[in-house]
Design a protein around this motif. Structure first.
Motif, PDB file in Angstrom:
ATOM      1  N   LEU A 475     -38.355  -4.007  17.677  1.00  9.73           N
ATOM      2  CA  LEU A 475     -38.252  -4.768  16.431  1.00  9.73           C
ATOM      3  C   LEU A 475     -36.952  -4.466  15.700  1.00  9.73           C
ATOM      4  O   LEU A 475     -36.398  -5.334  15.012  1.00  9.73           O
ATOM      5  CB  LEU A 475     -39.460  -4.481  15.540  1.00  9.73           C
ATOM      6  CG  LEU A 475     -40.802  -4.989  16.103  1.00  9.73           C
ATOM      7  CD1 LEU A 475     -41.965  -4.506  15.256  1.00  9.73           C
ATOM      8  CD2 LEU A 475     -40.805  -6.513  16.188  1.00  9.73           C
ATOM      9  N   ARG A 476     -36.431  -3.255  15.856  1.00 15.85           N
ATOM     10  CA  ARG A 476     -35.124  -2.942  15.287  1.00 15.85           C
ATOM     11  C   ARG A 476     -34.018  -3.680  16.034  1.00 15.85           C
ATOM     12  O   ARG A 476     -33.098  -4.229  15.438  1.00 15.85           O
ATOM     13  CB  ARG A 476     -34.878  -1.428  15.364  1.00 15.85           C
ATOM     14  CG  ARG A 476     -35.652  -0.646  14.329  1.00 15.85           C
ATOM     15  CD  ARG A 476     -35.081  -0.789  12.915  1.00 15.85           C
ATOM     16  NE  ARG A 476     -33.796  -0.116  12.787  1.00 15.85           N
ATOM     17  CZ  ARG A 476     -32.688  -0.690  12.343  1.00 15.85           C
ATOM     18  NH1 ARG A 476     -32.671  -1.976  12.015  1.00 15.85           N
ATOM     19  NH2 ARG A 476     -31.569  -0.001  12.228  1.00 15.85           N
ATOM     20  N   GLU A 477     -34.104  -3.690  17.354  1.00 17.03           N
ATOM     21  CA  GLU A 477     -33.085  -4.359  18.155  1.00 17.03           C
ATOM     22  C   GLU A 477     -33.022  -5.850  17.858  1.00 17.03           C
ATOM     23  O   GLU A 477     -31.947  -6.458  17.892  1.00 17.03           O
ATOM     24  CB  GLU A 477     -33.354  -4.115  19.639  1.00 17.03           C
ATOM     25  CG  GLU A 477     -33.061  -2.693  20.086  1.00 17.03           C
ATOM     26  CD  GLU A 477     -33.528  -2.424  21.504  1.00 17.03           C
ATOM     27  OE1 GLU A 477     -33.998  -3.391  22.162  1.00 17.03           O
ATOM     28  OE2 GLU A 477     -33.438  -1.270  21.957  1.00 17.03           O
ATOM     29  N   ARG A 478     -34.168  -6.439  17.549  1.00 17.72           N
ATOM     30  CA  ARG A 478     -34.209  -7.871  17.235  1.00 17.72           C
ATOM     31  C   ARG A 478     -33.875  -8.152  15.771  1.00 17.72           C
ATOM     32  O   ARG A 478     -33.816  -9.307  15.367  1.00 17.72           O
ATOM     33  CB  ARG A 478     -35.584  -8.452  17.572  1.00 17.72           C
ATOM     34  CG  ARG A 478     -35.933  -8.381  19.043  1.00 17.72           C
ATOM     35  CD  ARG A 478     -36.937  -9.461  19.427  1.00 17.72           C
ATOM     36  NE  ARG A 478     -38.178  -9.410  18.667  1.00 17.72           N
ATOM     37  CZ  ARG A 478     -39.279  -8.783  19.074  1.00 17.72           C
ATOM     38  NH1 ARG A 478     -39.278  -8.109  20.230  1.00 17.72           N
ATOM     39  NH2 ARG A 478     -40.368  -8.806  18.353  1.00 17.72           N
ATOM     40  N   GLY A 479     -33.720  -7.101  14.983  1.00 19.54           N
ATOM     41  CA  GLY A 479     -33.386  -7.283  13.575  1.00 19.54           C
ATOM     42  C   GLY A 479     -34.563  -7.648  12.694  1.00 19.54           C
ATOM     43  O   GLY A 479     -34.390  -8.037  11.537  1.00 19.54           O
ATOM     44  N   VAL A 480     -35.783  -7.526  13.222  1.00 22.22           N
ATOM     45  CA  VAL A 480     -36.975  -7.851  12.434  1.00 22.22           C
ATOM     46  C   VAL A 480     -37.203  -6.784  11.368  1.00 22.22           C
ATOM     47  O   VAL A 480     -37.418  -7.083  10.192  1.00 22.22           O
ATOM     48  CB  VAL A 480     -38.207  -7.983  13.347  1.00 22.22           C
ATOM     49  CG1 VAL A 480     -39.466  -8.245  12.516  1.00 22.22           C
ATOM     50  CG2 VAL A 480     -38.001  -9.097  14.367  1.00 22.22           C
ATOM     51  N   ILE A 481     -37.156  -5.536  11.780  1.00 18.41           N
ATOM     52  CA  ILE A 481     -37.237  -4.423  10.835  1.00 18.41           C
ATOM     53  C   ILE A 481     -35.812  -4.005  10.492  1.00 18.41           C
ATOM     54  O   ILE A 481     -35.007  -3.707  11.381  1.00 18.41           O
ATOM     55  CB  ILE A 481     -38.036  -3.251  11.427  1.00 18.41           C
ATOM     56  CG1 ILE A 481     -39.498  -3.664  11.625  1.00 18.41           C
ATOM     57  CG2 ILE A 481     -37.949  -2.023  10.518  1.00 18.41           C
ATOM     58  CD1 ILE A 481     -40.376  -2.572  12.216  1.00 18.41           C
ATOM     59  N   LYS A 482     -35.502  -4.015   9.206  1.00 15.43           N
ATOM     60  CA  LYS A 482     -34.135  -3.749   8.748  1.00 15.43           C
ATOM     61  C   LYS A 482     -33.887  -2.246   8.586  1.00 15.43           C
ATOM     62  O   LYS A 482     -34.814  -1.447   8.515  1.00 15.43           O
ATOM     63  CB  LYS A 482     -33.876  -4.461   7.421  1.00 15.43           C
ATOM     64  CG  LYS A 482     -34.219  -5.950   7.431  1.00 15.43           C
ATOM     65  CD  LYS A 482     -33.417  -6.718   8.465  1.00 15.43           C
ATOM     66  CE  LYS A 482     -33.745  -8.212   8.410  1.00 15.43           C
ATOM     67  NZ  LYS A 482     -33.064  -8.966   9.490  1.00 15.43           N
ATOM     68  N   GLU A 557     -23.553  -1.412  15.745  1.00 13.76           N
ATOM     69  CA  GLU A 557     -23.519  -1.927  14.377  1.00 13.76           C
ATOM     70  C   GLU A 557     -22.477  -3.033  14.249  1.00 13.76           C
ATOM     71  O   GLU A 557     -22.680  -4.038  13.573  1.00 13.76           O
ATOM     72  CB  GLU A 557     -23.247  -0.783  13.410  1.00 13.76           C
ATOM     73  CG  GLU A 557     -24.439   0.167  13.270  1.00 13.76           C
ATOM     74  CD  GLU A 557     -24.120   1.350  12.388  1.00 13.76           C
ATOM     75  OE1 GLU A 557     -22.936   1.546  12.071  1.00 13.76           O
ATOM     76  OE2 GLU A 557     -25.057   2.070  12.014  1.00 13.76           O
ATOM     77  N   LYS A 558     -21.343  -2.884  14.943  1.00 11.54           N
ATOM     78  CA  LYS A 558     -20.323  -3.936  14.890  1.00 11.54           C
ATOM     79  C   LYS A 558     -20.824  -5.219  15.537  1.00 11.54           C
ATOM     80  O   LYS A 558     -20.506  -6.322  15.100  1.00 11.54           O
ATOM     81  CB  LYS A 558     -19.047  -3.463  15.589  1.00 11.54           C
ATOM     82  CG  LYS A 558     -18.277  -2.397  14.812  1.00 11.54           C
ATOM     83  CD  LYS A 558     -17.023  -1.983  15.571  1.00 11.54           C
ATOM     84  CE  LYS A 558     -16.222  -0.931  14.791  1.00 11.54           C
ATOM     85  NZ  LYS A 558     -15.025  -0.490  15.560  1.00 11.54           N
ATOM     86  N   ASN A 559     -21.621  -5.090  16.574  1.00  8.11           N
ATOM     87  CA  ASN A 559     -22.144  -6.259  17.268  1.00  8.11           C
ATOM     88  C   ASN A 559     -23.375  -6.857  16.600  1.00  8.11           C
ATOM     89  O   ASN A 559     -23.908  -7.863  17.060  1.00  8.11           O
ATOM     90  CB  ASN A 559     -22.502  -5.899  18.719  1.00  8.11           C
ATOM     91  CG  ASN A 559     -21.262  -5.611  19.544  1.00  8.11           C
ATOM     92  OD1 ASN A 559     -20.178  -6.056  19.193  1.00  8.11           O
ATOM     93  ND2 ASN A 559     -21.427  -4.876  20.643  1.00  8.11           N
ATOM     94  N   GLY A 560     -23.823  -6.226  15.521  1.00 10.82           N
ATOM     95  CA  GLY A 560     -24.961  -6.752  14.783  1.00 10.82           C
ATOM     96  C   GLY A 560     -26.301  -6.559  15.457  1.00 10.82           C
ATOM     97  O   GLY A 560     -27.222  -7.338  15.278  1.00 10.82           O
ATOM     98  N   TRP A 561     -26.432  -5.504  16.272  1.00  6.78           N
ATOM     99  CA  TRP A 561     -27.700  -5.273  16.942  1.00  6.78           C
ATOM    100  C   TRP A 561     -28.755  -4.753  15.981  1.00  6.78           C
ATOM    101  O   TRP A 561     -29.932  -4.899  16.227  1.00  6.78           O
ATOM    102  CB  TRP A 561     -27.515  -4.275  18.080  1.00  6.78           C
ATOM    103  CG  TRP A 561     -26.684  -4.820  19.203  1.00  6.78           C
ATOM    104  CD1 TRP A 561     -26.151  -6.083  19.301  1.00  6.78           C
ATOM    105  CD2 TRP A 561     -26.269  -4.124  20.376  1.00  6.78           C
ATOM    106  NE1 TRP A 561     -25.447  -6.218  20.459  1.00  6.78           N
ATOM    107  CE2 TRP A 561     -25.486  -5.016  21.150  1.00  6.78           C
ATOM    108  CE3 TRP A 561     -26.471  -2.839  20.853  1.00  6.78           C
ATOM    109  CZ2 TRP A 561     -24.936  -4.656  22.363  1.00  6.78           C
ATOM    110  CZ3 TRP A 561     -25.914  -2.488  22.062  1.00  6.78           C
ATOM    111  CH2 TRP A 561     -25.160  -3.390  22.807  1.00  6.78           C
ATOM    112  N   PHE A 562     -28.330  -4.125  14.895  1.00  9.18           N
ATOM    113  CA  PHE A 562     -29.289  -3.545  13.955  1.00  9.18           C
ATOM    114  C   PHE A 562     -29.133  -4.213  12.602  1.00  9.18           C
ATOM    115  O   PHE A 562     -28.062  -4.682  12.259  1.00  9.18           O
ATOM    116  CB  PHE A 562     -29.081  -2.038  13.811  1.00  9.18           C
ATOM    117  CG  PHE A 562     -29.380  -1.289  15.082  1.00  9.18           C
ATOM    118  CD1 PHE A 562     -30.682  -1.090  15.486  1.00  9.18           C
ATOM    119  CD2 PHE A 562     -28.363  -0.811  15.886  1.00  9.18           C
ATOM    120  CE1 PHE A 562     -30.970  -0.409  16.646  1.00  9.18           C
ATOM    121  CE2 PHE A 562     -28.640  -0.125  17.046  1.00  9.18           C
ATOM    122  CZ  PHE A 562     -29.943   0.082  17.426  1.00  9.18           C
TER     123      PHE A 562
END
Length: 562
Positions: A475-482, A557-562
């Motif tokens: 869920l972190r990898e998908r950006g669901v949980i911030k 973080e640069k690629n926006g994975w989280f």
């Protein structure tokens, strides 16, 4: 004194304003005195020396005191149970009550059952739920309940020292303290997973693990079993048409351990059905040690469950599985306890491993009850995490709740949730829909890696906690949980109960699994040079790994994975 007068707004007096940490007036009724009759208020101890001046229309001036006297020590020959009965501090219910109703029944349903009835299903064959008289509970403001529950934490006053029975009014309000069977369960640790969140989850500063497994028998099942066995103890003390000879359950290990311990404490016979060769040795030995009758059956949990239901229909044995909704009343107190541990601030996410699926509903019920009684103003979002080898809820969720299919669960290291036909499927779906919840799954490798990685940050997690942690990673990898979401992972059992799986992982004995975090012992000759060679290589590897880890997370973080 009339009950209505006792609970009238004027009775809650003029209070010195209490300012919370945000500078808002909370109007906390934090120091009301010991009751002596059903028209008086529940016991609270003074908090932070708050000064209170009260005016009341109540005719009994003894119902309110400006200063609570210190509690005197009980006579040396008197135990804490006898003290509670003598003082009658736990008996008066103020009209609080609860009953069984069909699950998800309308508020005006005519189908109700007393908690003293031995009943597990509604007339239509559906699940039952315990419904409380919320109108009576609402006569007290949410601030009152917060202060009352906070005043009981860590006490030895029977039965309030228990994390479950400190919320007695929300659990079994009418039970006599003399019938309660408690091992002072609950009040479990809320572990700040600082390193795991910082180093492995993109810098999460507010990640916590609720260690429900740090309990008497090593699992969260103690929370529910104290309630169920207490009610059985009450029923056995009363004349019944069909006396209860014992209590029985089907189990994947943890339920049988909890049932056996609480029955042993109460002197009630326990009968447990276990699937042969499908639970850990530590789980098996617990009911044996506590004197239960243990039947090892050549089937899986679902087969054991079918048999125990047939047996309890024929013999005077009380069913202790989560089909019995009493257990959920105890399990829901873990949710209330989390709120207490955060000073009644609501987390953003709760992640719960799911097998028979009663626990996800219990957490919802605890949070929702606090919301409805205005202890808090919202509920968190729930995540149910399942092992991919036993994932009927996950498949149902992925179908858009269109097609539930029971399955034959395959073997999983998360053996306590190896269930293909969960009893509480309807309860779980209700809780998830009500909280905009999510269901996630974890493969065997994902759950074992997540468990082992967590161990490297100071935990000693069980495989079921590994399932929940693996769900968190996804869920972190998908950006669901911030990053800054306050997230609680529920750890349902102690890692020591599953040491066999950890040995297999670190020995790299698991077929088709890389075991990337394995840490086997190194055999070294007993001389200085050999030891130095090994340690130098180890230190070089540590520094290299640290560099690569930092580099990876900067890139992520640069690629926006989280």
């Amino acid at each position: 004194m009339a009950a209505a007068a006792a609970f009238s707004p004027s009775f809650f007096c003029s209070l010195s304003s209490i300012t919370d940490s945000e500078g808002k007036n909370d109007n906390v009724i934090s120091t009301l005195n010991r009751f002596r009759n059903p028209g008086s208020l529940l016991l609270l101890r003074h908090c932070r020396g708050t000064r209170i001046s009260c005016s009341s229309t109540a005719s009994d001036p003894a119902s309110v005191h400006h200063h609570q006297q210190p509690k005197s020590r009980r006579p040396p020959e008197e135990n804490i149970r006898e003290e509670a009965c003598r003082r009658d501090e736990a008996n008066a219910s103020h009209g609080f009550s609860a009953c069984y109703v069909p699950f998800d029944a309308p508020a005006d349903t005519a189908e109700t059952y007393s908690l003293d009835d031995v009943v597990y299903r509604s007339r239509s064959g559906g699940l039952l739920d315990v419904r409380h008289n919320l109108s009576a509970l609402k006569r007290f403001p949410g601030s009152y309940w917060r202060a009352l529950f906070d005043s009981r934490v860590g006490r030895t006053t029977w039965p309030y020292g228990s994390g479950v029975w400190s919320k007695k009014e929300f659990v079994l309000p009418e039970i006599d303290p003399d019938h309660i069977v408690s091992l002072f369960e609950g009040n479990s640790n809320l572990f700040w997973a600082e390193r795991l969140g910082r180093d492995h989850l993109g810098g999460m500063p507010d990640l916590w693990v609720k260690h429900c497994g740090i309990s008497h028998t090593g699992s969260f099942k103690d929370l529910g079993m104290t309630v169920l066995v207490s009610q059985v103890n009450r029923l056995r003390s009363a004349p019944l048409n069909r006396p209860i000879a014992g209590v029985g359950c089907a189990s994947t290990g943890d339920t049988s351990a909890a049932l056996s311990a609480y029955c042993a404490a109460a002197g009630i016979p326990a009968i447990v059905f276990l699937p042969t060769d499908r639970i850990s040795l530590a789980q098996l030995v617990q009911p044996i040690a506590n004197g239960a009758t243990v039947l090892s059956l050549d089937t899986d949990f679902d087969g054991c469950m079918r048999l125990i239901r047939e047996v309890t229909a024929e013999l005077p044995i009380y069913l202790a599985n989560s089909l019995n909704s009493l257990r959920l009343e105890g399990q829901k107190t873990a949710a209330i306890e989390i709120l207490q541990q955060f000073d009644w601030e609501v987390p953003d996410w709760i992640i719960v491993p799911g097998g028979n699926l009663g626990n996800i509903y219990a957490f919802y019920k605890g949070f929702e009850m606090c919301r409805e009684l205005e202890l808090v103003d919202r509920v968190p979002r729930l995540v149910c995490a399942q092992a991919a080898n036993a994932n009927p809820l996950y498949l149902y969720y992925k179908s858009g709740w269109a097609d539930f299919k029971p399955m034959v669960a395959a073997d999983t290291f998360a053996s306590a949730i190896q269930i293909g036909d969960p009893v509480s499927i309807d309860r779980a779906v209700f809780a998830l829909k009500a909280t905009d919840g999510i269901v996630e799954e974890a493969t065997e490798e994902e759950l074992m890696d997540a468990m082992s990685l967590a161990d490297r940050t100071g935990m000693f997690a069980c495989p079921h906690t590994g399932v929940a942690l693996a769900a968190l990673f996804k869920l972190r990898e998908r950006g669901v949980i911030k990053t800054n979401d306050r997230t609680i992972v529920v750890s349902t059992a102690h890692g020591l109960k599953f040491s066999q799986s950890k040995v297999a992982y670190h020995s790299k004995e698991i077929a088709n699994m890389a075991c990337q975090y394995a840490n086997p012992p190194v055999n070294v000759k007993a001389n200085f040079g050999a030891v130095m060679d090994v340690l130098k290589k180890k230190l070089d590897a540590i520094f290299t790994c640290r560099y690569e880890t930092n580099k990876r997370f900067v890139t992520s973080e640069k690629n926006g994975w989280f």
